[in-house]
Design a protein around this motif. Structure first.
Motif, PDB file in Angstrom:
ATOM      1  N   MET A 292       0.817  -1.218   0.000  1.00  0.00           N
ATOM      2  CA  MET A 292       0.000   0.000   0.000  1.00  0.00           C
ATOM      3  C   MET A 292       0.850   1.267   0.000  1.00  0.00           C
ATOM      4  O   MET A 292       0.737   2.094  -0.894  1.00  0.00           O
ATOM      5  CB  MET A 292      -0.946  -0.021   1.197  1.00  0.00           C
ATOM      6  N   LEU A 293       1.681   1.430   1.003  1.00  0.00           N
ATOM      7  CA  LEU A 293       2.458   2.664   1.149  1.00  0.00           C
ATOM      8  C   LEU A 293       3.582   2.761   0.125  1.00  0.00           C
ATOM      9  O   LEU A 293       3.923   3.852  -0.327  1.00  0.00           O
ATOM     10  CB  LEU A 293       3.048   2.765   2.554  1.00  0.00           C
ATOM     11  N   GLY A 294       4.154   1.619  -0.222  1.00  0.00           N
ATOM     12  CA  GLY A 294       5.255   1.615  -1.176  1.00  0.00           C
ATOM     13  C   GLY A 294       4.794   1.579  -2.615  1.00  0.00           C
ATOM     14  O   GLY A 294       5.208   2.380  -3.434  1.00  0.00           O
ATOM     15  N   ARG A 295       3.899   0.632  -2.933  1.00  0.00           N
ATOM     16  CA  ARG A 295       3.507   0.401  -4.317  1.00  0.00           C
ATOM     17  C   ARG A 295       2.158   1.006  -4.672  1.00  0.00           C
ATOM     18  O   ARG A 295       1.746   0.950  -5.820  1.00  0.00           O
ATOM     19  CB  ARG A 295       3.493  -1.099  -4.592  1.00  0.00           C
ATOM     20  N   GLY A 296       1.433   1.520  -3.678  1.00  0.00           N
ATOM     21  CA  GLY A 296       0.152   2.167  -3.948  1.00  0.00           C
ATOM     22  C   GLY A 296      -0.966   1.206  -4.296  1.00  0.00           C
ATOM     23  O   GLY A 296      -1.940   1.593  -4.953  1.00  0.00           O
ATOM     24  N   LYS A 297      -0.856  -0.042  -3.875  1.00  0.00           N
ATOM     25  CA  LYS A 297      -1.892  -1.043  -4.169  1.00  0.00           C
ATOM     26  C   LYS A 297      -3.164  -0.739  -3.384  1.00  0.00           C
ATOM     27  O   LYS A 297      -3.119  -0.347  -2.228  1.00  0.00           O
ATOM     28  CB  LYS A 297      -1.415  -2.451  -3.797  1.00  0.00           C
ATOM     29  N   ASP A 298      -4.284  -0.987  -4.017  1.00  0.00           N
ATOM     30  CA  ASP A 298      -5.590  -0.831  -3.399  1.00  0.00           C
ATOM     31  C   ASP A 298      -5.831  -1.984  -2.429  1.00  0.00           C
ATOM     32  O   ASP A 298      -5.595  -3.146  -2.773  1.00  0.00           O
ATOM     33  CB  ASP A 298      -6.654  -0.812  -4.491  1.00  0.00           C
ATOM     34  N   ILE A 299      -6.328  -1.684  -1.233  1.00  0.00           N
ATOM     35  CA  ILE A 299      -6.524  -2.705  -0.204  1.00  0.00           C
ATOM     36  C   ILE A 299      -7.511  -3.776  -0.653  1.00  0.00           C
ATOM     37  O   ILE A 299      -7.351  -4.958  -0.343  1.00  0.00           O
ATOM     38  CB  ILE A 299      -6.932  -2.078   1.156  1.00  0.00           C
ATOM     39  N   ASP A 300      -8.546  -3.389  -1.398  1.00  0.00           N
ATOM     40  CA  ASP A 300      -9.511  -4.385  -1.876  1.00  0.00           C
ATOM     41  C   ASP A 300      -8.860  -5.367  -2.848  1.00  0.00           C
ATOM     42  O   ASP A 300      -9.159  -6.565  -2.813  1.00  0.00           O
ATOM     43  CB  ASP A 300     -10.719  -3.713  -2.506  1.00  0.00           C
TER      44      ASP A 300
END
Length: 169
Positions: free
Chosen positions: A84-92
């Motif tokens: 999330m914080l590094g790669r910006g992936k969506d939690i869903d």
């Protein structure tokens, strides 16, 4: 137990392989990025007679890890904050993929924004400026997981800026 361990760090995978081999442990270390967990590999068309009738364009030769590596329990330590914080992936999206791997239980480590390692190396997390306590906190993670799992138990960890979330299907 039989364990499948994945990482993107080749040296960690290699070290685990050597240790497991030396000690006779049932651990299969794989170099496998999170983004490749749903990857399918398709073949090319062959003109030889033995390949006649095979659909190499629509039927994968190599099924995704979410199908091949399904496990009773999946444990993700030190992963979520990097995604999330590094790669910006969506939690869903993260939960969608992890729920495909998990037959029964997911253990997920949550690392808060106030964690010393995150505070000490904010440049390591290139998307950290997109997050605050309002859109990255334990409640958001728990609620996102409950879309894919029936229950969750939150457990304290060490240091106190970290929690373990135990999701069950």
């Amino acid at each position: 137990a039989e364990v499948i361990a994945t990482d993107i760090d080749e040296s960690s995978v290699d070290l685990l392989y050597l240790k497991a081999k030396e000690k006779g442990l049932k651990i299969l270390p794989l170099l496998l990025p999170f983004d490749d967990l749903e990857k399918k590999i398709y073949g090319v068309s062959y003109d030889e007679k033995e390949y006649e009738g095979r659909d190499f364009k629509n039927i994968p030769l190599f099924l995704p890890a979410t199908e091949r590596l399904k496990s009773d329990m999946v444990m993700c330590l030190g992963l979520l904050h990097h995604l999330m914080l590094g790669r910006g992936k969506d939690i869903d999206l993260v939960f969608k993929i992890l729920s495909k791997l998990t037959e029964k239980m997911l253990i997920l480590e949550f690392v808060s924004l106030s964690d010393n390692l995150i505070q000490g190396e904010p440049s390591f997390f290139k998307n950290i400026n997109n997050y605050s306590e309002h859109n990255y906190n334990i409640d958001i993670i728990r609620n996102a997981g409950l879309k894919y799992f029936k229950s969750v138990k939150v457990m304290d960890s060490d240091p106190e800026t970290r929690k373990l979330l135990v999701f069950k299907k």
